[in-house]
Design a protein around this motif. Structure first.
Motif, mmCIF file in Angstrom:
data_model
loop_
_atom_site.group_PDB
_atom_site.id
_atom_site.type_symbol
_atom_site.label_atom_id
_atom_site.label_comp_id
_atom_site.label_asym_id
_atom_site.label_seq_id
_atom_site.Cartn_x
_atom_site.Cartn_y
_atom_site.Cartn_z
ATOM 1 N N LEU A 49 0.854 -1.181 0.000
ATOM 2 C CA LEU A 49 0.000 0.000 0.000
ATOM 3 C C LEU A 49 0.891 1.231 0.000
ATOM 4 N N ARG A 50 0.638 2.143 -0.944
ATOM 5 C CA ARG A 50 1.402 3.395 -1.050
ATOM 6 C C ARG A 50 0.436 4.574 -1.068
ATOM 7 N N ASP A 51 0.919 5.721 -0.615
ATOM 8 C CA ASP A 51 0.076 6.911 -0.644
ATOM 9 C C ASP A 51 0.145 7.569 -2.019
ATOM 10 N N ALA A 52 -0.507 8.717 -2.170
ATOM 11 C CA ALA A 52 -0.594 9.391 -3.467
ATOM 12 C C ALA A 52 0.763 9.850 -3.992
ATOM 13 N N THR A 53 1.748 10.010 -3.110
ATOM 14 C CA THR A 53 3.084 10.419 -3.546
ATOM 15 C C THR A 53 3.987 9.223 -3.847
ATOM 16 N N GLY A 54 3.480 8.008 -3.604
ATOM 17 C CA GLY A 54 4.272 6.805 -3.842
ATOM 18 C C GLY A 54 5.021 6.324 -2.612
ATOM 19 N N ALA A 55 4.822 6.995 -1.485
ATOM 20 C CA ALA A 55 5.507 6.597 -0.252
ATOM 21 C C ALA A 55 4.922 5.296 0.291
ATOM 22 N N TRP A 56 5.788 4.442 0.771
ATOM 23 C CA TRP A 56 5.425 3.142 1.347
ATOM 24 C C TRP A 56 4.614 3.351 2.615
ATOM 25 N N ILE A 57 3.460 2.666 2.742
ATOM 26 C CA ILE A 57 2.654 2.748 3.953
ATOM 27 C C ILE A 57 2.676 1.426 4.702
ATOM 28 N N ASP A 58 2.373 0.316 3.997
ATOM 29 C CA ASP A 58 2.218 -0.978 4.670
ATOM 30 C C ASP A 58 2.304 -2.073 3.611
ATOM 31 N N PHE A 59 2.435 -3.323 4.078
ATOM 32 C CA PHE A 59 2.448 -4.467 3.161
ATOM 33 C C PHE A 59 1.867 -5.672 3.875
ATOM 34 N N ASP A 60 1.463 -6.676 3.081
ATOM 35 C CA ASP A 60 0.939 -7.915 3.648
ATOM 36 C C ASP A 60 0.914 -8.977 2.557
ATOM 37 N N GLN A 61 0.889 -10.211 2.988
ATOM 38 C CA GLN A 61 0.758 -11.329 2.064
ATOM 39 C C GLN A 61 -0.663 -11.386 1.497
ATOM 40 N N TYR A 62 -1.642 -10.919 2.276
ATOM 41 C CA TYR A 62 -3.053 -11.026 1.897
ATOM 42 C C TYR A 62 -3.665 -9.645 1.710
#
Length: 76
Positions: A49-62
């Motif tokens: 998941l990234r914000d509108a500027t492309g910055a990393w927010i979070d990740f998950d396998q699902y």
């Protein structure tokens, strides 16, 4: 993360634009990615998941776990 979750909550519907690629009206993007995480570990085709500027927010396998944790929902 709390500030990010609050900003997402106003427009929390993720629309599937193409297979494995979702976008909200406010510009948040969720898709499968390969490469490296910010800490240098391999990402291994996980949802990011990234914000509108492309910055990393979070990740998950699902994807649904990632959406739920960040107060997002799919449009289906």
């Amino acid at each position: 993360m709390t500030g990010v979750r609050q900003s997402i909550a106003g427009d929390n519907v993720m629309r599937e634009i193409e297979p494995d690629f979702y976008r909200s009206d406010s510009g948040f993007v969720m898709r499968r990615e390969t490469g490296l995480m910010p800490n240098g570990n391999p990402i291994s085709n996980r949802w990011v998941l990234r914000d509108a500027t492309g910055a990393w927010i979070d990740f998950d396998q699902y994807q649904h776990d990632l959406m739920a944790r960040n107060n997002l929902r799919p449009n289906y």
